[in-house]
Enzyme design. Structure first.
Site, PDB file in Angstrom:
ATOM      1  N   ASP A 295     -51.383   1.778   1.905  1.00 61.13           N
ATOM      2  CA  ASP A 295     -52.408   1.098   3.228  1.00 61.13           C
ATOM      3  C   ASP A 295     -51.309   1.057   4.311  1.00 61.13           C
ATOM      4  O   ASP A 295     -51.848   1.022   5.468  1.00 61.13           O
ATOM      5  CB  ASP A 295     -53.030  -0.394   2.752  1.00 61.13           C
ATOM      6  CG  ASP A 295     -54.005  -0.405   1.800  1.00 61.13           C
ATOM      7  OD1 ASP A 295     -54.498   0.703   1.612  1.00 61.13           O
ATOM      8  OD2 ASP A 295     -54.694  -1.524   1.588  1.00 61.13           O
TER       9      ASP A 295
ATOM     10  N   THR B  70     -51.354   4.226   5.879  1.00 64.79           N
ATOM     11  CA  THR B  70     -52.678   4.505   6.770  1.00 64.79           C
ATOM     12  C   THR B  70     -52.733   3.954   8.086  1.00 64.79           C
ATOM     13  O   THR B  70     -52.971   4.551   8.861  1.00 64.79           O
ATOM     14  CB  THR B  70     -53.845   4.032   5.792  1.00 64.79           C
ATOM     15  OG1 THR B  70     -53.578   4.546   4.525  1.00 64.79           O
ATOM     16  CG2 THR B  70     -55.192   4.317   6.445  1.00 64.79           C
TER      17      THR B  70
ATOM     18  N   ASP C 167     -59.445   7.318  10.058  1.00 63.90           N
ATOM     19  CA  ASP C 167     -59.801   8.629  10.485  1.00 63.90           C
ATOM     20  C   ASP C 167     -60.538   8.702  11.874  1.00 63.90           C
ATOM     21  O   ASP C 167     -60.473   9.241  12.647  1.00 63.90           O
ATOM     22  CB  ASP C 167     -60.560   9.548   9.395  1.00 63.90           C
ATOM     23  CG  ASP C 167     -59.644   9.948   8.343  1.00 63.90           C
ATOM     24  OD1 ASP C 167     -58.484   9.609   8.330  1.00 63.90           O
ATOM     25  OD2 ASP C 167     -60.115  10.554   7.215  1.00 63.90           O
TER      26      ASP C 167
HETATM   27  C1  LIG Z   1     -44.824  25.599  21.299  1.00 62.05           C
HETATM   28  C2  LIG Z   1     -44.953  24.131  20.629  1.00 62.05           C
HETATM   29  C3  LIG Z   1     -46.394  23.608  20.785  1.00 62.05           C
HETATM   30  C4  LIG Z   1     -46.320  22.488  19.758  1.00 62.05           C
HETATM   31  C5  LIG Z   1     -47.415  22.598  18.928  1.00 62.05           C
HETATM   32  C6  LIG Z   1     -47.197  21.641  17.801  1.00 62.05           C
HETATM   33  C7  LIG Z   1     -48.731  22.099  17.148  1.00 62.05           C
HETATM   34  C8  LIG Z   1     -48.794  21.194  16.129  1.00 62.05           C
HETATM   35  C9  LIG Z   1     -50.175  21.044  15.947  1.00 62.05           C
HETATM   36  C10 LIG Z   1     -50.894  20.567  15.123  1.00 62.05           C
HETATM   37  C11 LIG Z   1     -50.653  20.078  13.664  1.00 62.05           C
HETATM   38  C12 LIG Z   1     -51.951  19.634  13.514  1.00 62.05           C
HETATM   39  C13 LIG Z   1     -52.050  19.293  12.199  1.00 62.05           C
HETATM   40  C14 LIG Z   1     -53.024  18.540  11.739  1.00 62.05           C
HETATM   41  C15 LIG Z   1     -52.995  18.030  10.343  1.00 62.05           C
HETATM   42  C16 LIG Z   1     -54.428  17.495   9.997  1.00 62.05           C
HETATM   43  C17 LIG Z   1     -54.228  16.952   8.796  1.00 62.05           C
HETATM   44  C18 LIG Z   1     -55.217  15.655   8.758  1.00 62.05           C
HETATM   45  O1  LIG Z   1     -55.122  14.648   8.877  1.00 62.05           O
HETATM   46  O2  LIG Z   1     -56.196  16.452   7.767  1.00 62.05           O
HETATM   47  C19 LIG Z   1     -57.303  15.532   7.356  1.00 62.05           C
HETATM   48  C20 LIG Z   1     -58.172  16.261   6.500  1.00 62.05           C
HETATM   49  C21 LIG Z   1     -59.133  15.401   6.094  1.00 62.05           C
HETATM   50  O3  LIG Z   1     -58.439  14.238   5.330  1.00 62.05           O
HETATM   51  P1  LIG Z   1     -59.401  13.150   4.405  1.00 62.05           P
HETATM   52  O4  LIG Z   1     -60.115  13.827   3.320  1.00 62.05           O
HETATM   53  O5  LIG Z   1     -58.619  11.781   4.424  1.00 62.05           O
HETATM   54  O6  LIG Z   1     -60.645  12.673   5.573  1.00 62.05           O
HETATM   55  C22 LIG Z   1     -62.069  13.024   5.532  1.00 62.05           C
HETATM   56  C23 LIG Z   1     -62.527  13.624   6.624  1.00 62.05           C
HETATM   57  O7  LIG Z   1     -62.043  13.104   7.737  1.00 62.05           O
HETATM   58  C24 LIG Z   1     -63.981  13.792   6.592  1.00 62.05           C
HETATM   59  O8  LIG Z   1     -64.492  14.022   7.865  1.00 62.05           O
HETATM   60  P2  LIG Z   1     -65.526  15.403   7.942  1.00 62.05           P
HETATM   61  O9  LIG Z   1     -64.702  16.580   7.588  1.00 62.05           O
HETATM   62  O10 LIG Z   1     -66.399  15.209   7.106  1.00 62.05           O
HETATM   63  O11 LIG Z   1     -65.530  15.350   9.373  1.00 62.05           O
HETATM   64  C25 LIG Z   1     -64.674  12.411   6.427  1.00 62.05           C
HETATM   65  O12 LIG Z   1     -66.068  12.531   6.115  1.00 62.05           O
HETATM   66  C26 LIG Z   1     -64.344  11.508   5.320  1.00 62.05           C
HETATM   67  O13 LIG Z   1     -64.730  10.212   5.432  1.00 62.05           O
HETATM   68  C27 LIG Z   1     -62.584  11.668   5.533  1.00 62.05           C
HETATM   69  O14 LIG Z   1     -62.190  10.662   4.402  1.00 62.05           O
HETATM   70  O15 LIG Z   1     -57.219  16.667   5.496  1.00 62.05           O
HETATM   71  C28 LIG Z   1     -57.400  18.060   4.895  1.00 62.05           C
HETATM   72  O16 LIG Z   1     -58.405  18.511   5.231  1.00 62.05           O
HETATM   73  C29 LIG Z   1     -56.448  18.513   4.005  1.00 62.05           C
HETATM   74  C30 LIG Z   1     -55.842  19.918   4.885  1.00 62.05           C
HETATM   75  C31 LIG Z   1     -54.910  19.585   5.923  1.00 62.05           C
HETATM   76  C32 LIG Z   1     -54.411  20.786   6.586  1.00 62.05           C
HETATM   77  C33 LIG Z   1     -53.523  20.729   7.553  1.00 62.05           C
HETATM   78  C34 LIG Z   1     -53.058  22.153   8.442  1.00 62.05           C
HETATM   79  C35 LIG Z   1     -52.251  21.876   9.315  1.00 62.05           C
HETATM   80  C36 LIG Z   1     -51.882  23.343   9.471  1.00 62.05           C
HETATM   81  C37 LIG Z   1     -50.985  23.699  10.452  1.00 62.05           C
HETATM   82  C38 LIG Z   1     -50.167  22.767  11.332  1.00 62.05           C
HETATM   83  C39 LIG Z   1     -49.246  23.429  11.887  1.00 62.05           C
HETATM   84  C40 LIG Z   1     -49.572  24.232  12.823  1.00 62.05           C
HETATM   85  C41 LIG Z   1     -48.220  24.527  13.724  1.00 62.05           C
HETATM   86  C42 LIG Z   1     -48.253  25.288  14.914  1.00 62.05           C
HETATM   87  C43 LIG Z   1     -47.346  25.266  15.605  1.00 62.05           C
HETATM   88  C44 LIG Z   1     -47.294  25.998  16.761  1.00 62.05           C
HETATM   89  C45 LIG Z   1     -46.062  25.946  17.350  1.00 62.05           C
HETATM   90  N1  LIG Z   2     -54.545   3.557   1.874  1.00 66.19           N
HETATM   91  C1  LIG Z   2     -55.248   4.265   0.930  1.00 66.19           C
HETATM   92  C2  LIG Z   2     -55.557   5.801   1.351  1.00 66.19           C
HETATM   93  C3  LIG Z   2     -56.135   6.535   0.487  1.00 66.19           C
HETATM   94  N2  LIG Z   2     -56.395   6.129  -0.541  1.00 66.19           N
HETATM   95  C4  LIG Z   2     -57.208   7.072  -1.552  1.00 66.19           C
HETATM   96  O1  LIG Z   2     -56.915   8.464  -1.340  1.00 66.19           O
HETATM   97  C5  LIG Z   2     -57.974   9.328  -0.966  1.00 66.19           C
HETATM   98  C6  LIG Z   2     -57.977   9.882   0.282  1.00 66.19           C
HETATM   99  O2  LIG Z   2     -57.165  11.115   0.167  1.00 66.19           O
HETATM  100  P1  LIG Z   2     -56.431  11.777   1.319  1.00 66.19           P
HETATM  101  O3  LIG Z   2     -55.419  12.746   0.509  1.00 66.19           O
HETATM  102  O4  LIG Z   2     -57.376  12.562   2.004  1.00 66.19           O
HETATM  103  O5  LIG Z   2     -55.494  10.763   2.057  1.00 66.19           O
HETATM  104  C7  LIG Z   2     -58.982   7.918  -0.706  1.00 66.19           C
HETATM  105  O6  LIG Z   2     -60.288   8.328  -0.998  1.00 66.19           O
HETATM  106  C8  LIG Z   2     -58.770   7.072  -1.672  1.00 66.19           C
HETATM  107  O7  LIG Z   2     -58.936   7.307  -2.878  1.00 66.19           O
HETATM  108  C9  LIG Z   2     -56.167   4.904  -1.259  1.00 66.19           C
HETATM  109  O8  LIG Z   2     -56.370   4.695  -2.230  1.00 66.19           O
HETATM  110  N3  LIG Z   2     -55.581   3.939  -0.252  1.00 66.19           N
HETATM  111 MG   LIG Z   3     -58.145  10.432   5.891  1.00 70.69          MG
END
Ligand SMILES: CCCCCCCC/C=C\CCCCCCCC(=O)OC[C@H](COP(=O)(O)O[C@@H]1[C@H](O)[C@H](OP(=O)(O)O)[C@@H](O)[C@H](O)[C@H]1O)OC(=O)CCCCCCC/C=C\CCCCCCCC
Ligand SMILES: Nc1ccn([C@@H]2O[C@H](COP(=O)(O)O)[C@@H](O)[C@H]2O)c(=O)n1
Ligand SMILES: [Mg+2]
Ligand SMILES: [Mg+2]
EC number: 2.7.8.-
Length: 242
Positions: free
Chosen positions: A47, A50, A109
């Site tokens: 937490d 988070t 989020d």
């Molecule tokens: C020249 C210099 C430029 C500098 C540029 C710097 C660029 C760096 C840029 C960006 C990095 C961005 C990273 C973003 C990472 C996001 C990670 C993240 O938080 O993902 C969250 C996601 C979902 O998480 P949850 O399951 O916890 O959340 C659920 C979700 O919100 C649902 O929403 P919905 O989808 O339905 O709308 C809700 O329904 C639900 O309630 C909620 O719980 O996590 C993921 O999906 C996991 C995958 C993460 C993938 C991250 C990929 C990052 C990839 C590359 C980043 C690096 C890029 C670098 C570029 C560099 C350029 C120089």
């Molecule tokens: N403070 C928290 C945050 C997350 N969780 C558990 O993790 C699930 C989300 O997973 P992510 O990889 O997307 O962060 C969430 O559904 C919870 O089950 C938690 O227990 N406490």
């Molecule tokens: Mg999340």
């Protein structure tokens, strides 16, 4: 969010998962697991991660973006946004994934997303001075929240909502933040690169609209199937009772 997991590895059904959640999550889980374990050893709770992660994202977005400091804003946000993958990882390693944690994670989020797109909107409403891009950004903000709501509400009425759609949260963030980070290099003298942010915002807006339609169509189909199933079962139950 909330997928069942074991030892930091996602075990949820992958049906309908968008690209990043499907492929990148596994990679980042491997990379971030040692860091999550380190925080656990230091006595930090999921937490706390988070809350601190959200506070960092909100501060980075609202301090830097409204002033057009897209590079530094993105650097700060990127430092904190991965906390969203670390908190769940920690909870799973501790065997303490909870309903409260799932609620807190998803709710914060929405706060973080509001700050990111709100920061862009404040820029375009102010010194960025572009009403169309301000409107597109507000559409990104609102549609992103509604896209997430469709899943939460669908699941709350007992449906699987077995589609995530084209552009879920990870895509919205990666597209916007990568573009903002590069667009910020304009201030360091790179010419023409600032156009990346408007392009990204249009992509996120259209992608979110498509995703919204995908989810609404899925919920409509699933709810009709569930209602028909319930109607089929109801006469059988009254026969059994009589
Ligand atoms: C020249 C210099 C430029 C500098 C540029 C710097 C660029 C760096 C840029 C960006 C990095 C961005 C990273 C973003 C990472 C996001 C990670 C993240 O938080 O993902 C969250 C996601 C979902 O998480 P949850 O399951 O916890 O959340 C659920 C979700 O919100 C649902 O929403 P919905 O989808 O339905 O709308 C809700 O329904 C639900 O309630 C909620 O719980 O996590 C993921 O999906 C996991 C995958 C993460 C993938 C991250 C990929 C990052 C990839 C590359 C980043 C690096 C890029 C670098 C570029 C560099 C350029 C120089
Ligand atoms: N403070 C928290 C945050 C997350 N969780 C558990 O993790 C699930 C989300 O997973 P992510 O990889 O997307 O962060 C969430 O559904 C919870 O089950 C938690 O227990 N406490
Ligand atoms: Mg999340
Ligand atoms: Mg999380």
């Amino acid at each position: 969010m909330g997928q069942p997991v074991a030892n930091g590895a996602a075990t949820a059904p992958t049906l309908g998962k968008a690209m990043l959640n499907k492929y990148a999550r596994a990679f980042f889980t491997r990379v971030l697991t040692p860091f999550a374990a380190f925080l656990i050893r230091r006595g930090v709770s999921p937490d706390t991660v988070t809350f601190i992660g959200t506070a960092g994202v909100v501060a980075g977005a609202l301090v830097f973006y409204p002033r057009g400091e897209f590079f530094w804003g993105t650097v700060v946000i990127t430092l904190f946004v991965f906390s969203d993958l670390v908190d769940g990882n920690m909870a799973r390693q501790l065997g303490r994934s909870s309903r409260w944690g799932a609620f807190l994670d998803s709710t914060l989020d929405r706060v973080a997303d509001g700050a990111i797109f709100g920061g862009f909107a404040l820029w375009y409403a102010g010194r960025g001075d572009d009403n169309v891009l301000c409107a597109v950004t507000l559409f990104c903000l609102a549609s992103g929240q509604v896209v997430s709501y469709t899943k939460a509400r669908g699941e709350a009425i007992g449906l699987p909502v077995a589609v995530n759609g084209l552009v879920e949260r990870a895509e919205r963030l990666v597209i916007s933040l990568v573009a903002a980070g590069f667009a910020g290099l304009h201030k360091f003298g790179v010419p023409g690169i600032d156009v990346l942010l408007p392009i990204a915002l249009w992509i996120v807006a259209v992608g979110s609209l498509v995703t919204l339609v995908q989810r609404v169509v899925t919920v409509r189909r699933e709810s009709e199937e569930a209602d028909q199933e319930a109607a089929r079962e109801a006469p059988q139950q009254s026969e059994t009772a009589s």
